[in-house]
Write a protein that holds these residues in place. Structure first.
Motif, PDB file in Angstrom:
ATOM      1  N   LYS B 265      36.443  35.917  43.453  1.00 23.06           N
ATOM      2  CA  LYS B 265      35.209  36.316  42.773  1.00 23.06           C
ATOM      3  C   LYS B 265      35.385  36.328  41.260  1.00 23.06           C
ATOM      4  O   LYS B 265      34.429  36.137  40.519  1.00 23.06           O
ATOM      5  CB  LYS B 265      34.791  37.705  43.239  1.00 23.06           C
ATOM      6  CG  LYS B 265      34.133  37.703  44.604  1.00 23.06           C
ATOM      7  CD  LYS B 265      33.734  39.093  45.033  1.00 23.06           C
ATOM      8  CE  LYS B 265      33.069  39.026  46.401  1.00 23.06           C
ATOM      9  NZ  LYS B 265      32.985  40.326  47.045  1.00 23.06           N
ATOM     10  N   ASP B 266      36.605  36.587  40.813  1.00 20.26           N
ATOM     11  CA  ASP B 266      36.814  36.699  39.362  1.00 20.26           C
ATOM     12  C   ASP B 266      36.939  35.346  38.667  1.00 20.26           C
ATOM     13  O   ASP B 266      37.185  35.274  37.461  1.00 20.26           O
ATOM     14  CB  ASP B 266      38.040  37.568  39.056  1.00 20.26           C
ATOM     15  CG  ASP B 266      39.327  36.984  39.637  1.00 20.26           C
ATOM     16  OD1 ASP B 266      39.311  35.810  40.069  1.00 20.26           O
ATOM     17  OD2 ASP B 266      40.348  37.693  39.666  1.00 20.26           O
ATOM     18  N   GLY B 267      36.777  34.271  39.429  1.00 25.66           N
ATOM     19  CA  GLY B 267      36.806  32.933  38.823  1.00 25.66           C
ATOM     20  C   GLY B 267      38.192  32.335  38.690  1.00 25.66           C
ATOM     21  O   GLY B 267      38.336  31.212  38.225  1.00 25.66           O
ATOM     22  N   ASN B 268      39.242  33.071  39.070  1.00 25.54           N
ATOM     23  CA  ASN B 268      40.604  32.540  38.932  1.00 25.54           C
ATOM     24  C   ASN B 268      41.017  31.729  40.160  1.00 25.54           C
ATOM     25  O   ASN B 268      42.143  31.861  40.646  1.00 25.54           O
ATOM     26  CB  ASN B 268      41.603  33.695  38.713  1.00 25.54           C
ATOM     27  CG  ASN B 268      41.413  34.337  37.353  1.00 25.54           C
ATOM     28  OD1 ASN B 268      41.067  33.659  36.390  1.00 25.54           O
ATOM     29  ND2 ASN B 268      41.622  35.640  37.282  1.00 25.54           N
ATOM     30  N   SER B 269      40.121  30.919  40.654  1.00 18.24           N
ATOM     31  CA  SER B 269      40.447  30.057  41.796  1.00 18.24           C
ATOM     32  C   SER B 269      41.345  28.923  41.316  1.00 18.24           C
ATOM     33  O   SER B 269      41.109  28.339  40.260  1.00 18.24           O
ATOM     34  CB  SER B 269      39.171  29.491  42.407  1.00 18.24           C
ATOM     35  OG  SER B 269      38.329  30.555  42.803  1.00 18.24           O
ATOM     36  N   THR B 270      42.352  28.630  42.104  1.00 21.91           N
ATOM     37  CA  THR B 270      43.328  27.622  41.653  1.00 21.91           C
ATOM     38  C   THR B 270      43.536  26.506  42.669  1.00 21.91           C
ATOM     39  O   THR B 270      44.310  25.592  42.417  1.00 21.91           O
ATOM     40  CB  THR B 270      44.689  28.298  41.414  1.00 21.91           C
ATOM     41  OG1 THR B 270      45.118  28.907  42.643  1.00 21.91           O
ATOM     42  CG2 THR B 270      44.616  29.340  40.318  1.00 21.91           C
ATOM     43  N   MET B 271      42.872  26.587  43.794  1.00 16.51           N
ATOM     44  CA  MET B 271      43.149  25.639  44.877  1.00 16.51           C
ATOM     45  C   MET B 271      42.980  24.185  44.427  1.00 16.51           C
ATOM     46  O   MET B 271      41.994  23.822  43.795  1.00 16.51           O
ATOM     47  CB  MET B 271      42.221  25.903  46.057  1.00 16.51           C
ATOM     48  CG  MET B 271      42.656  25.180  47.333  1.00 16.51           C
ATOM     49  SD  MET B 271      41.523  25.507  48.679  1.00 16.51           S
ATOM     50  CE  MET B 271      41.952  27.184  49.063  1.00 16.51           C
ATOM     51  N   ASN B 272      43.980  23.385  44.751  1.00 11.66           N
ATOM     52  CA  ASN B 272      43.980  21.952  44.448  1.00 11.66           C
ATOM     53  C   ASN B 272      43.875  21.649  42.952  1.00 11.66           C
ATOM     54  O   ASN B 272      43.300  20.638  42.556  1.00 11.66           O
ATOM     55  CB  ASN B 272      42.842  21.229  45.187  1.00 11.66           C
ATOM     56  CG  ASN B 272      43.063  21.238  46.685  1.00 11.66           C
ATOM     57  OD1 ASN B 272      44.189  21.392  47.152  1.00 11.66           O
ATOM     58  ND2 ASN B 272      42.005  21.085  47.445  1.00 11.66           N
TER      59      ASN B 272
END
Lengths: 178, 400
Positions: B265-272
């Protein structure tokens, strides 16, 4: 209002395209969100991360472009079908606009039916197949009846009906394949 | 009396301490060990030695027969799946497969996707190495998941080459561990409806996991009898496609409004992405607890006495075997409806032809939207141009 629209082809045509695009987005929002989500996952589009609003905007934008392209394709597809059937004695632009309007109605009907998908996976399986089919059949029949009344007489109607049925069958089969 | 009271007080304090010191499920194992493995595995990637590192680690596990199976050449390299086979104490062909992919996208450490899953796999192997189970266990580190699940696809397509304990039919459940550390929540995904298997795993997780909301952008059939997952396509899909019940464990969020999956939710998605690094993963203080929670959940599930009878029934709960969830059936209904429509259309067409023969064709007074000129308007020049019908005289004879 209707009379004014009937006197202004350009405005009517623009409105029919707009109606088509809006109906397409309404009908395809689940698929559009899925496509955006896949793009995000597979291509690493980071602009939609964690933001519902961005997902919705991206989906509407994609839907708008696809809908616009389809609305133009619908017109040309109708032209091809009419040429194929050697039907030349009808106003093509008006016919294409009517087709677009009826398609918009069909998409809207399909969208209403697809709301059921939101609540249960049961209808996502059956609904994904049957809802577009039902919408296309109903709207296809209404479109045929209207255009038959407008442009064809008893001599030309059999050929026109045959063309409509072939186009309908091709459309259904293409829908399943695609 | 004083001594008695002192002892009583001590016992009371001890009892209260024990009662309140209920360590959470996630924290019960040693997170440091997970961190060491995670760090070493990521380091081994930097020089392309991750498969050698994993093979070495697999070999360190007791009661495990380790082997590798090479895929065909792919882009000039020869990737391979790494297997560890743990035999049951009873003679049986039944087996559980636990898998995680060890590759990652280009120029990425792949700390979450999927060094975290590999770490959990290693922890599971460690915890089960001396545990007797009534079924065989096959641990698999898959290659090439990011290239289109080539490793798991090869495993399923060449099942016999892997010389596991049994056939596809003998495989009772496949567990898949993928990207389990960086997402906000831990999910268990089994079918597009709630199943006893999913409930069982969730209950074994002691609150660490929830079941993936199954009506939200989730796994439905694709094609006639196929299977796909809209939001979390991963190695387990290949196993599920051949009818093996699967448990997919992953982390993230499901949004019921937009039918979407996202990592954080905090935008720190790192997938791929190249941002999938250990440093970024460590921003979430819970990442080691999540890895341990997953490992402990799988171990608790497999060591539960009720697991085997429940898992043996899992195949009957696969949704594509059911009328309402198999996309083949609505297609059949649609095909039948189309046949009926075509038959009706042929009859209607014949009637139209009959009408056209019986009734003389008449030019219509068209009622077009934009007043397109009718044939009468175009071809009639006489005073009777308002006539609703044209004939040869109207068209070709000039009148004064």
């Amino acid at each position: 209002m209707i009379q004014k629209l009937r006197q202004n082809y350009r405005l009517s045509n623009t409105l029919s395209i707009l109606a088509f695009v809006v109906a397409y987005i309404f009908c395809s929002w689940q698929m559009l969100i899925y496509a955006c989500n896949q793009a995000y996952l597979q291509l690493g589009f980071t602009f939609v991360q964690g933001s519902k609003g961005a997902f919705v905007v991206a989906s509407i934008f994609c839907g708008g472009i696809i809908g616009l392209v389809l609305s133009i394709l619908v017109y040309y597809a109708a032209n091809i079908a009419l040429n194929f059937a050697h039907i030349y004695n009808i106003p093509r632009a008006e016919y294409g606009m009517l087709l677009r309007l009826y398609f918009a109605l069909g998409l809207a009907l399909c969208g209403v039916l697809k709301i059921v998908n939101y609540f249960t996976p049961l209808f996502l399986v059956w609904g994904d197949v049957l809802f577009p089919f039902v919408s296309l059949t109903v709207i296809g029949w209404l479109f045929y009846k209207r255009t038959a009344d407008l442009y064809f007489n008893s001599a030309t109607l059999p050929n026109y009906f045959k063309t409509c049925i072939i186009a309908y069958a091709v459309f259904v089969v293409l829908g399943v394949i695609l | 009396m004083k001594k008695f009271l002192t002892v009583l007080a001590l016992i009371t304090v001890l009892a209260v301490s024990l009662a309140t010191a209920k360590v959470s499920f996630a924290e019960s194992s040693a997170p440091v060990e997970a961190l060491d493995f995670l760090q070493q595995f990521i380091d081994s990637r930097s020089n392309g030695g991750e498969s050698a590192f994993l093979t070495d680690k697999f070999n360190q596990i007791e009661n495990l027969e380790v082997s590798t199976v090479q895929l065909q050449d792919y882009d000039g390299v020869a990737p391979h799946n790494i297997l560890g086979k743990k035999a049951s104490y009873v003679k049986t062909n039944s087996q559980v497969i636990i898998g995680a992919h060890y590759d990652t996208v280009l120029n990425s450490q792949g700390a979450n996707d999927n060094a975290s899953g590999i770490t959990a796999l290693y922890l599971i192997m460690q915890q089960l190495q001396n545990v007797d189970l009534p079924f065989n266990v096959v641990y698999v580190a898959f290659c090439c998941e990011e290239d289109g699940m080539l490793g798991s696809q090869h495993f399923v397509n060449s099942f016999d080459d892997y010389k596991t304990f049994g056939s596809i039919d003998d495989t009772i459940v496949m567990f898949n561990l993928d990207s389990i550390a960086n997402g906000d929540n831990l999910y268990v995904g089994c079918e597009s409806v709630s199943t006893p298997l999913a409930d069982f795993v969730v209950n074994s997780s002691d609150g660490a996991m929830t079941e993936k909301p199954h009506a939200i952008g989730t796994n439905y059939g694709e094609g006639l009898l196929g299977y796909s997952d809209i939001t979390t396509n991963a190695d387990y899909v290949c196993f599920r496609s051949v009818g093996i019940p699967t448990v997919n464990i992953f982390s993230g969020n499901f949004d019921v409004v937009t039918w979407s999956y996202y990592e954080r939710k905090d935008g720190n998605s790192t997938m791929n992405t190249t941002a999938d690094t250990l440093a970024n993963l460590q921003r979430d203080g819970e990442y080691l607890n999540k890895i341990n929670a997953v490992a402990n959940t799988v171990v608790a599930t497999l060591t539960n006495d009720e697991f085997l009878p429940m898992a043996n029934c899992a195949r009957s709960n696969l949704v594509n075997l059911k009328l309402w969830y198999n996309p083949l059936y609505p297609l059949i209904v649609m095909a039948l409806a189309l046949i009926v429509i075509v038959i009706l259309a042929i009859r209607y067409h014949k009637r139209l032809q009959k009408d056209s023969l019986l009734n003389p064709a008449e030019a219509k007074q068209t009622d077009t939207f934009f007043g397109a000129p009718s044939a009468t308007d175009i071809f009639s020049f006489g005073n009777d141009s308002t006539s609703s019908s044209d004939n040869a005289d109207d068209i070709f004879s000039y009148k004064d």
